[in-house]
Design a protein around this motif. Structure first.
Motif, PDB file in Angstrom:
ATOM      1  N   ALA A 178       0.815  -1.284  -0.173  1.00  0.00           N
ATOM      2  CA  ALA A 178       0.022   0.056   0.204  1.00  0.00           C
ATOM      3  C   ALA A 178       0.870   1.275  -0.116  1.00  0.00           C
ATOM      4  CB  ALA A 178      -0.920   0.006   1.377  1.00  0.00           C
ATOM      5  N   PHE A 179       0.612   1.989  -0.780  1.00  0.00           N
ATOM      6  CA  PHE A 179       1.214   3.556  -0.780  1.00  0.00           C
ATOM      7  C   PHE A 179       0.310   4.341  -0.049  1.00  0.00           C
ATOM      8  CE2 PHE A 179       4.138   3.643  -5.068  1.00  0.00           C
ATOM      9  CZ  PHE A 179       4.390   2.269  -4.787  1.00  0.00           C
ATOM     10  N   THR A 180       0.994   5.344   0.783  1.00  0.00           N
ATOM     11  CA  THR A 180       0.364   6.288   1.094  1.00  0.00           C
ATOM     12  C   THR A 180       0.982   7.784   0.769  1.00  0.00           C
ATOM     13  OG1 THR A 180       1.855   6.522   3.141  1.00  0.00           O
ATOM     14  CG2 THR A 180      -0.136   5.061   3.418  1.00  0.00           C
ATOM     15  N   LEU A 181       0.086   8.689   0.313  1.00  0.00           N
ATOM     16  CA  LEU A 181       0.330   9.830  -0.123  1.00  0.00           C
ATOM     17  C   LEU A 181      -0.297  10.968   0.712  1.00  0.00           C
ATOM     18  CD1 LEU A 181       0.628   8.073  -2.410  1.00  0.00           C
ATOM     19  CD2 LEU A 181       0.083   9.884  -3.867  1.00  0.00           C
ATOM     20  N   GLY A 182       0.542  11.476   1.778  1.00  0.00           N
ATOM     21  CA  GLY A 182       0.322  12.523   2.777  1.00  0.00           C
ATOM     22  C   GLY A 182       1.446  12.641   3.686  1.00  0.00           C
ATOM     23  N   ILE A 222       4.901   7.981   0.892  1.00  0.00           N
ATOM     24  CA  ILE A 222       5.324   8.899   0.210  1.00  0.00           C
ATOM     25  C   ILE A 222       4.774  10.255   1.064  1.00  0.00           C
ATOM     26  CG2 ILE A 222       5.200  10.210  -1.848  1.00  0.00           C
ATOM     27  CD1 ILE A 222       4.647   7.751  -3.318  1.00  0.00           C
ATOM     28  N   ASN A 223       6.008  10.954   1.207  1.00  0.00           N
ATOM     29  CA  ASN A 223       5.505  12.148   2.124  1.00  0.00           C
ATOM     30  C   ASN A 223       5.306  13.555   1.198  1.00  0.00           C
ATOM     31  OD1 ASN A 223       5.543  14.095   4.006  1.00  0.00           O
ATOM     32  ND2 ASN A 223       7.896  14.275   4.439  1.00  0.00           N
ATOM     33  N   ILE A 224       4.110  14.017   1.379  1.00  0.00           N
ATOM     34  CA  ILE A 224       3.736  15.018   0.644  1.00  0.00           C
ATOM     35  C   ILE A 224       3.186  16.036   1.779  1.00  0.00           C
ATOM     36  CG2 ILE A 224       3.440  14.334  -1.594  1.00  0.00           C
ATOM     37  CD1 ILE A 224       0.361  14.005  -1.147  1.00  0.00           C
ATOM     38  N   GLY A 225       3.683  15.906   2.949  1.00  0.00           N
ATOM     39  CA  GLY A 225       3.127  16.798   3.985  1.00  0.00           C
ATOM     40  C   GLY A 225       4.362  17.687   4.439  1.00  0.00           C
ATOM     41  N   THR A 226       4.427  17.803   5.814  1.00  0.00           N
ATOM     42  CA  THR A 226       5.595  18.419   6.287  1.00  0.00           C
ATOM     43  C   THR A 226       6.532  17.482   6.708  1.00  0.00           C
ATOM     44  OG1 THR A 226       4.728  18.435   8.438  1.00  0.00           O
ATOM     45  CG2 THR A 226       4.325  20.509   7.175  1.00  0.00           C
ATOM     46  N   VAL A 253       9.607   8.835   2.105  1.00  0.00           N
ATOM     47  CA  VAL A 253      10.062   8.717   0.575  1.00  0.00           C
ATOM     48  C   VAL A 253       9.524  10.129  -0.070  1.00  0.00           C
ATOM     49  CG1 VAL A 253       9.383   7.458  -1.612  1.00  0.00           C
ATOM     50  CG2 VAL A 253       9.462   6.247   0.560  1.00  0.00           C
ATOM     51  N   HIS A 254      10.663  10.632  -0.924  1.00  0.00           N
ATOM     52  CA  HIS A 254      10.078  11.910  -1.529  1.00  0.00           C
ATOM     53  C   HIS A 254       9.469  11.693  -2.694  1.00  0.00           C
ATOM     54  CE1 HIS A 254      11.037  15.683  -3.645  1.00  0.00           C
ATOM     55  NE2 HIS A 254      11.355  16.391  -2.342  1.00  0.00           N
ATOM     56  N   PRO A 255       8.459  12.693  -3.075  1.00  0.00           N
ATOM     57  CA  PRO A 255       7.592  12.383  -4.273  1.00  0.00           C
ATOM     58  C   PRO A 255       8.578  12.114  -5.527  1.00  0.00           C
ATOM     59  CG  PRO A 255       6.857  14.025  -2.852  1.00  0.00           C
ATOM     60  CD  PRO A 255       7.958  13.873  -2.228  1.00  0.00           C
ATOM     61  N   GLU A 256       9.633  12.675  -5.584  1.00  0.00           N
ATOM     62  CA  GLU A 256      10.469  12.680  -6.811  1.00  0.00           C
ATOM     63  C   GLU A 256      11.520  11.450  -6.845  1.00  0.00           C
ATOM     64  OE1 GLU A 256      12.890  16.172  -7.071  1.00  0.00           O
ATOM     65  OE2 GLU A 256      11.051  17.425  -7.463  1.00  0.00           O
ATOM     66  N   GLN A 257      11.410  10.694  -5.808  1.00  0.00           N
ATOM     67  CA  GLN A 257      12.298   9.487  -5.571  1.00  0.00           C
ATOM     68  C   GLN A 257      11.488   8.115  -5.464  1.00  0.00           C
ATOM     69  OE1 GLN A 257      14.288  10.531  -2.136  1.00  0.00           O
ATOM     70  NE2 GLN A 257      16.187  11.673  -3.410  1.00  0.00           N
ATOM     71  N   TRP A 258      10.088   8.230  -5.354  1.00  0.00           N
ATOM     72  CA  TRP A 258       9.347   7.101  -5.255  1.00  0.00           C
ATOM     73  C   TRP A 258       9.656   6.036  -6.098  1.00  0.00           C
ATOM     74  CZ3 TRP A 258       5.917   4.360  -8.339  1.00  0.00           C
ATOM     75  CH2 TRP A 258       5.604   5.101  -9.502  1.00  0.00           C
ATOM     76  N   GLU A 259       9.707   6.081  -7.504  1.00  0.00           N
ATOM     77  CA  GLU A 259       9.710   5.086  -8.189  1.00  0.00           C
ATOM     78  C   GLU A 259      11.192   4.352  -8.217  1.00  0.00           C
ATOM     79  OE1 GLU A 259       9.256   4.323 -13.120  1.00  0.00           O
ATOM     80  OE2 GLU A 259       9.296   6.548 -12.363  1.00  0.00           O
ATOM     81  N   GLN A 260      12.251   5.385  -8.017  1.00  0.00           N
ATOM     82  CA  GLN A 260      13.455   4.621  -7.781  1.00  0.00           C
ATOM     83  C   GLN A 260      13.367   3.738  -6.338  1.00  0.00           C
ATOM     84  OE1 GLN A 260      16.606   7.284  -6.849  1.00  0.00           O
ATOM     85  NE2 GLN A 260      17.824   5.876  -6.087  1.00  0.00           N
ATOM     86  N   VAL A 261      12.941   4.208  -5.390  1.00  0.00           N
ATOM     87  CA  VAL A 261      12.690   3.491  -3.796  1.00  0.00           C
ATOM     88  C   VAL A 261      11.678   2.222  -4.317  1.00  0.00           C
ATOM     89  CG1 VAL A 261      12.072   3.530  -1.712  1.00  0.00           C
ATOM     90  CG2 VAL A 261      13.199   5.376  -2.695  1.00  0.00           C
ATOM     91  N   PHE A 262      10.806   2.329  -5.040  1.00  0.00           N
ATOM     92  CA  PHE A 262       9.843   1.188  -4.969  1.00  0.00           C
ATOM     93  C   PHE A 262      10.565  -0.015  -6.066  1.00  0.00           C
ATOM     94  CE2 PHE A 262       6.649  -1.054  -8.018  1.00  0.00           C
ATOM     95  CZ  PHE A 262       6.075  -1.347  -7.003  1.00  0.00           C
ATOM     96  N   ASP A 263      11.315   0.422  -6.886  1.00  0.00           N
ATOM     97  CA  ASP A 263      12.281  -0.506  -7.642  1.00  0.00           C
ATOM     98  C   ASP A 263      13.335  -1.217  -6.617  1.00  0.00           C
ATOM     99  OD1 ASP A 263      11.068  -0.217  -9.893  1.00  0.00           O
ATOM    100  OD2 ASP A 263      12.530   1.126 -10.767  1.00  0.00           O
TER     101      ASP A 263
END
Length: 281
Positions: A54-58, A80-84, A91-101
């Motif tokens: 499960a991905f969390t976006l928040g 994935i951190n899109i909060g403070t 996980v930074h939004p710009e790095q999620w794909e790399q970390v997921f791999d």
């Protein structure tokens, strides 16, 4: 073979909807099945079905919600951190794909976090069981009103507490409400439980750390001057009655949080507490 992936998305966060659809598109292109769980405010419906991840976006609050729902099912959380700046969502939004791999290849850490089972007993009957990743708080419903609680562990009687409330926190929750109330900061992967009174009437009532195998048993004494509440992870609130007993103990499962290990925790801790470590410290 593709994975079944759940996206839990806090739409109150900036750019959450756009990022959700971007992630969905990329993952579906790679052959994964995507299931969306967007929410605003308090989540009301959780989708049924077995998921591989499960991905969390928040922010951290979204991870707390997901952990209560998914940890009992042994589903790992990809935060994935899109909060403070948070202690859990790393996980930074710009790095999620790399970390997921990296997770797919088994080269990224998965932090195993202690959770608590919180049981509410009334007149000898088990009324409710909740789970928390951060903390369970027993407090007055009014402002600055002292409540009376009888507290013990499975092996020792700690006696009556007179305080604005009581925080029972996990190591993950040690950096949340508990630290603001003067509690200790624990390594997030320790197996321990914090008992922390909020503004105790007796100054000798100090925070304690006990082994995770102990139960914490709190009874709401009779003749309170205020209504008493049980709050779980700052998100779920239950009205208590005089004589209620709350039993808190380690849950039978752990929360699995991807890319949120001890190294990340201490990096965030240094940033939030302004630890310079240099000659100007």
């Amino acid at each position: 073979m593709g994975l079944r992936i759940l996206l839990i998305v806090n739409l109150h966060k900036a750019n959450a909807s756009r990022l959700m659809h971007d992630i969905q598109s990329i993952l579906e292109t790679k052959g994964h099945s995507i299931y969306l769980c967007p929410f605003e405010g308090k989540p009301e419906i959780f989708p049924n079905g077995g998921y591989d991840i499960a991905f969390t976006l928040g922010g951290d609050g979204t991870v707390l919600y997901a952990s209560r729902c998914l940890a009992p099912l042994s589903i790992p959380i990809f935060p994935i951190n899109i909060g403070t700046l948070g202690f859990i969502a790393a996980v930074h939004p710009e790095q999620w794909e790399q970390v997921f791999d990296q997770w797919l290849n088994g080269t990224v850490s998965v932090s195993k976090r202690l959770m608590l089972a919180v049981e509410l007993w009334r007149e000898g009957d088990l009324l409710d069981t909740r789970y928390c990743l951060n903390d369970a708080v027993i407090s007055a419903s009014g402002i600055a009103k002292i409540i009376r609680l009888d507290v013990r562990t499975g092996s020792a009687d700690l006696g009556p507490f007179r305080a604005d409330g009581l925080i029972i926190a996990t190591p993950t929750g040690s950096t949340a409400y508990s630290v603001a109330a003067g509690g200790p900061i624990l390594d997030p992967e320790l197996e321990a439980i914090i008992i922390n009174p909020i503004c105790p009437f007796t100054l000798s009532n100090r925070p304690m750390v006990i082994p995770a195998h102990e139960q914490v048993i709190v009874e709401v004494e009779r003749e309170q001057r205020s209504n008493v509440l049980l709050t779980v992870d700052g998100q779920e609130v239950i009205q208590l009655k005089e004589g209620d007993k709350i039993i808190m103990q380690r849950a039978s499962f752990l929360a699995s949080i991807i890319a949120s290990d001890r190294k990340v925790f201490y990096k965030v801790l240094r940033t939030k507490l302004n630890w310079s470590g240099g000659p100007d410290a």
